[in-house]
Design a protein around this motif. Structure first.
Motif, PDB file in Angstrom:
ATOM      1  N   HIS A 129      57.825  55.026  35.398  1.00 12.79           N
ATOM      2  CA  HIS A 129      57.026  54.700  36.016  1.00 12.79           C
ATOM      3  C   HIS A 129      55.411  54.776  36.227  1.00 12.79           C
ATOM      4  O   HIS A 129      54.561  53.729  37.013  1.00 12.79           O
ATOM      5  N   GLN A 130      55.553  55.771  36.372  1.00 12.94           N
ATOM      6  CA  GLN A 130      53.999  56.538  36.598  1.00 12.94           C
ATOM      7  C   GLN A 130      53.246  55.634  35.696  1.00 12.94           C
ATOM      8  O   GLN A 130      52.007  55.361  35.982  1.00 12.94           O
ATOM      9  N   MET A 131      53.407  55.604  34.269  1.00 13.72           N
ATOM     10  CA  MET A 131      52.657  55.097  33.555  1.00 13.72           C
ATOM     11  C   MET A 131      52.524  53.270  33.306  1.00 13.72           C
ATOM     12  O   MET A 131      51.266  53.150  33.339  1.00 13.72           O
ATOM     13  N   LYS A 132      53.129  52.749  34.373  1.00 11.36           N
ATOM     14  CA  LYS A 132      53.032  51.755  34.546  1.00 11.36           C
ATOM     15  C   LYS A 132      51.889  51.431  35.640  1.00 11.36           C
ATOM     16  O   LYS A 132      51.041  50.879  36.053  1.00 11.36           O
ATOM     17  N   GLN A 133      52.386  51.974  36.434  1.00 11.77           N
ATOM     18  CA  GLN A 133      51.243  52.706  37.749  1.00 11.77           C
ATOM     19  C   GLN A 133      49.457  52.180  37.211  1.00 11.77           C
ATOM     20  O   GLN A 133      48.962  51.392  37.875  1.00 11.77           O
ATOM     21  N   ARG A 134      50.084  53.511  36.391  1.00  3.83           N
ATOM     22  CA  ARG A 134      48.655  54.068  35.570  1.00  3.83           C
ATOM     23  C   ARG A 134      47.986  52.915  35.178  1.00  3.83           C
ATOM     24  O   ARG A 134      46.431  52.252  35.124  1.00  3.83           O
ATOM     25  N   ASP A 135      48.541  51.693  34.131  1.00  2.00           N
ATOM     26  CA  ASP A 135      47.867  50.689  33.561  1.00  2.00           C
ATOM     27  C   ASP A 135      47.905  49.912  34.731  1.00  2.00           C
ATOM     28  O   ASP A 135      47.252  49.048  34.950  1.00  2.00           O
ATOM     29  N   LYS A 136      48.271  49.010  36.278  1.00  6.79           N
ATOM     30  CA  LYS A 136      48.341  48.502  36.978  1.00  6.79           C
ATOM     31  C   LYS A 136      46.762  48.408  37.548  1.00  6.79           C
ATOM     32  O   LYS A 136      46.260  47.978  37.214  1.00  6.79           O
ATOM     33  N   ILE A 137      46.975  49.580  37.661  1.00  9.52           N
ATOM     34  CA  ILE A 137      45.535  50.222  38.406  1.00  9.52           C
ATOM     35  C   ILE A 137      44.160  49.777  37.180  1.00  9.52           C
ATOM     36  O   ILE A 137      43.206  49.981  37.800  1.00  9.52           O
ATOM     37  N   ARG A 138      44.323  50.723  35.737  1.00  8.50           N
ATOM     38  CA  ARG A 138      43.484  50.488  35.095  1.00  8.50           C
ATOM     39  C   ARG A 138      42.445  48.927  35.395  1.00  8.50           C
ATOM     40  O   ARG A 138      41.718  48.890  34.999  1.00  8.50           O
ATOM     41  N   GLY A 139      44.407  48.210  35.238  1.00  7.01           N
ATOM     42  CA  GLY A 139      43.997  46.441  34.920  1.00  7.01           C
ATOM     43  C   GLY A 139      42.760  46.101  36.291  1.00  7.01           C
ATOM     44  O   GLY A 139      42.388  45.754  36.180  1.00  7.01           O
ATOM     45  N   LEU A 140      43.027  46.798  37.264  1.00  5.98           N
ATOM     46  CA  LEU A 140      42.835  46.202  38.417  1.00  5.98           C
ATOM     47  C   LEU A 140      41.552  47.130  38.658  1.00  5.98           C
ATOM     48  O   LEU A 140      40.237  46.056  38.783  1.00  5.98           O
ATOM     49  N   HIS A 141      41.281  47.936  38.798  1.00  5.60           N
ATOM     50  CA  HIS A 141      39.639  48.975  38.317  1.00  5.60           C
ATOM     51  C   HIS A 141      39.128  47.723  37.268  1.00  5.60           C
ATOM     52  O   HIS A 141      37.953  47.127  37.922  1.00  5.60           O
ATOM     53  N   LEU A 142      39.570  47.316  36.706  1.00  8.14           N
ATOM     54  CA  LEU A 142      38.550  46.399  35.249  1.00  8.14           C
ATOM     55  C   LEU A 142      38.328  45.066  35.877  1.00  8.14           C
ATOM     56  O   LEU A 142      37.316  44.480  35.447  1.00  8.14           O
ATOM     57  N   LEU A 143      39.473  44.133  36.717  1.00  6.49           N
ATOM     58  CA  LEU A 143      38.934  43.036  37.190  1.00  6.49           C
ATOM     59  C   LEU A 143      38.264  42.973  38.623  1.00  6.49           C
ATOM     60  O   LEU A 143      37.540  42.127  38.735  1.00  6.49           O
ATOM     61  N   GLU A 144      38.162  44.355  39.220  1.00  7.50           N
ATOM     62  CA  GLU A 144      37.104  44.831  39.846  1.00  7.50           C
ATOM     63  C   GLU A 144      35.648  44.509  40.010  1.00  7.50           C
ATOM     64  O   GLU A 144      35.063  44.368  40.740  1.00  7.50           O
ATOM     65  N   TYR A 145      35.267  45.491  38.258  1.00  2.00           N
ATOM     66  CA  TYR A 145      34.295  45.761  38.153  1.00  2.00           C
ATOM     67  C   TYR A 145      32.971  44.065  38.097  1.00  2.00           C
ATOM     68  O   TYR A 145      32.356  43.090  38.319  1.00  2.00           O
ATOM     69  N   PHE A 146      34.659  42.508  37.565  1.00  2.00           N
ATOM     70  CA  PHE A 146      33.550  41.825  37.254  1.00  2.00           C
ATOM     71  C   PHE A 146      33.923  40.218  38.626  1.00  2.00           C
ATOM     72  O   PHE A 146      32.468  39.481  39.155  1.00  2.00           O
ATOM     73  N   VAL A 147      35.093  40.516  39.185  1.00  2.00           N
ATOM     74  CA  VAL A 147      34.693  39.871  40.768  1.00  2.00           C
ATOM     75  C   VAL A 147      33.283  40.826  41.663  1.00  2.00           C
ATOM     76  O   VAL A 147      33.160  39.510  42.135  1.00  2.00           O
ATOM     77  N   ASN A 148      33.098  41.852  41.753  1.00  2.00           N
ATOM     78  CA  ASN A 148      32.649  41.585  42.155  1.00  2.00           C
ATOM     79  C   ASN A 148      30.842  41.623  42.188  1.00  2.00           C
ATOM     80  O   ASN A 148      30.433  41.681  42.663  1.00  2.00           O
ATOM     81  N   GLN A 149      30.696  41.420  40.907  1.00  2.00           N
ATOM     82  CA  GLN A 149      29.529  40.914  39.745  1.00  2.00           C
ATOM     83  C   GLN A 149      29.429  39.609  40.406  1.00  2.00           C
ATOM     84  O   GLN A 149      28.279  39.346  41.184  1.00  2.00           O
ATOM     85  N   CYS A 150      30.229  39.053  40.674  1.00  2.00           N
ATOM     86  CA  CYS A 150      30.313  37.902  40.893  1.00  2.00           C
ATOM     87  C   CYS A 150      30.202  37.592  42.349  1.00  2.00           C
ATOM     88  O   CYS A 150      29.162  36.295  43.128  1.00  2.00           O
ATOM     89  N   HIS A 151      31.278  38.433  42.746  1.00  2.00           N
ATOM     90  CA  HIS A 151      31.213  38.040  44.401  1.00  2.00           C
ATOM     91  C   HIS A 151      29.167  38.305  45.207  1.00  2.00           C
ATOM     92  O   HIS A 151      28.675  37.549  45.819  1.00  2.00           O
ATOM     93  N   GLN A 152      28.399  38.974  44.168  1.00  2.00           N
ATOM     94  CA  GLN A 152      26.797  39.588  44.253  1.00  2.00           C
ATOM     95  C   GLN A 152      26.109  38.801  43.650  1.00  2.00           C
ATOM     96  O   GLN A 152      25.191  37.850  44.187  1.00  2.00           O
TER      97      GLN A 152
END
Length: 177
Positions: free
Chosen positions: A77-100
């Motif tokens: 469960h912790q490994m799946k949560q970690r992977d999900k969080i890492r994926g969200l941080h990756l997407l957040e980088y691009f979404v923030n760039q677009c928002h700006q």
């Protein structure tokens, strides 16, 4: 007939860096994103909508960085949560760039074989264009590693642009990104 006032929908397949300690986006997908901004979007952010897809590859044995073969359900469960969080941080980088920059965007995560999932998502979402980064592997490495970008060029049901990473940003081992 397509609505000429609708923004051009650009799907971008993005992935994490394989280099330890490197910021989340890989060199190749960051280069592809920067190229798309400078060569396509330019000064027309309202004319585009970015669709960011991150495909997480399931770990075959379920033990990413673990030294032991023993694991509890909580460990998984912790490994799946970690992977999900890492994926969200990756997407957040691009979404923030677009928002700006004032570019409309959407982002989502899927699981599976990246080349298959990307082509499946292209079929489902029907973007105007798919942009993928390319590591620029040589023929020997392509045989053993394979390339997602080559597969997408052959199988995606929309135009595909592949962007090679800059020579100055290539790591010592071309497989790294």
């Amino acid at each position: 007939m397509a609505d000429s006032s609708a923004p051009t929908r650009v799907m971008m397949a993005v992935n994490e860096s394989s280099l330890k300690g490197y910021p989340h986006p890989s060199i190749s997908c960051r280069t592809a994103f920067d190229w798309t901004l400078s060569k396509l979007v330019r000064s027309n952010p309202s004319g585009f909508q970015f669709l960011f897809l991150h495909v997480q590859v399931p770990d075959e044995d379920g033990f990413d960085d673990m030294d032991s073969i023993y694991a509890s359900p909580e460990d998984f469960h912790q490994m799946k949560q970690r992977d999900k969080i890492r994926g969200l941080h990756l997407l957040e980088y691009f979404v923030n760039q677009c928002h700006q920059l004032g570019i409309k965007c959407e982002a989502w995560i899927r699981h599976g074989d990246p080349k298959e999932v990307i082509c499946s998502e292209v079929k489902r979402v029907q973007p105007d264009l798919l942009v993928v980064g390319s590591r620029g592997l040589g023929p020997f490495q392509r045989v053993f590693v394979g390339t997602v970008s080559e597969f997408c060029v052959k199988h995606a049901e929309c135009p595909v642009i592949t962007i090679k990473r800059k020579v100055t940003e290539a790591p010592q081992d071309p497989v790294d990104d």
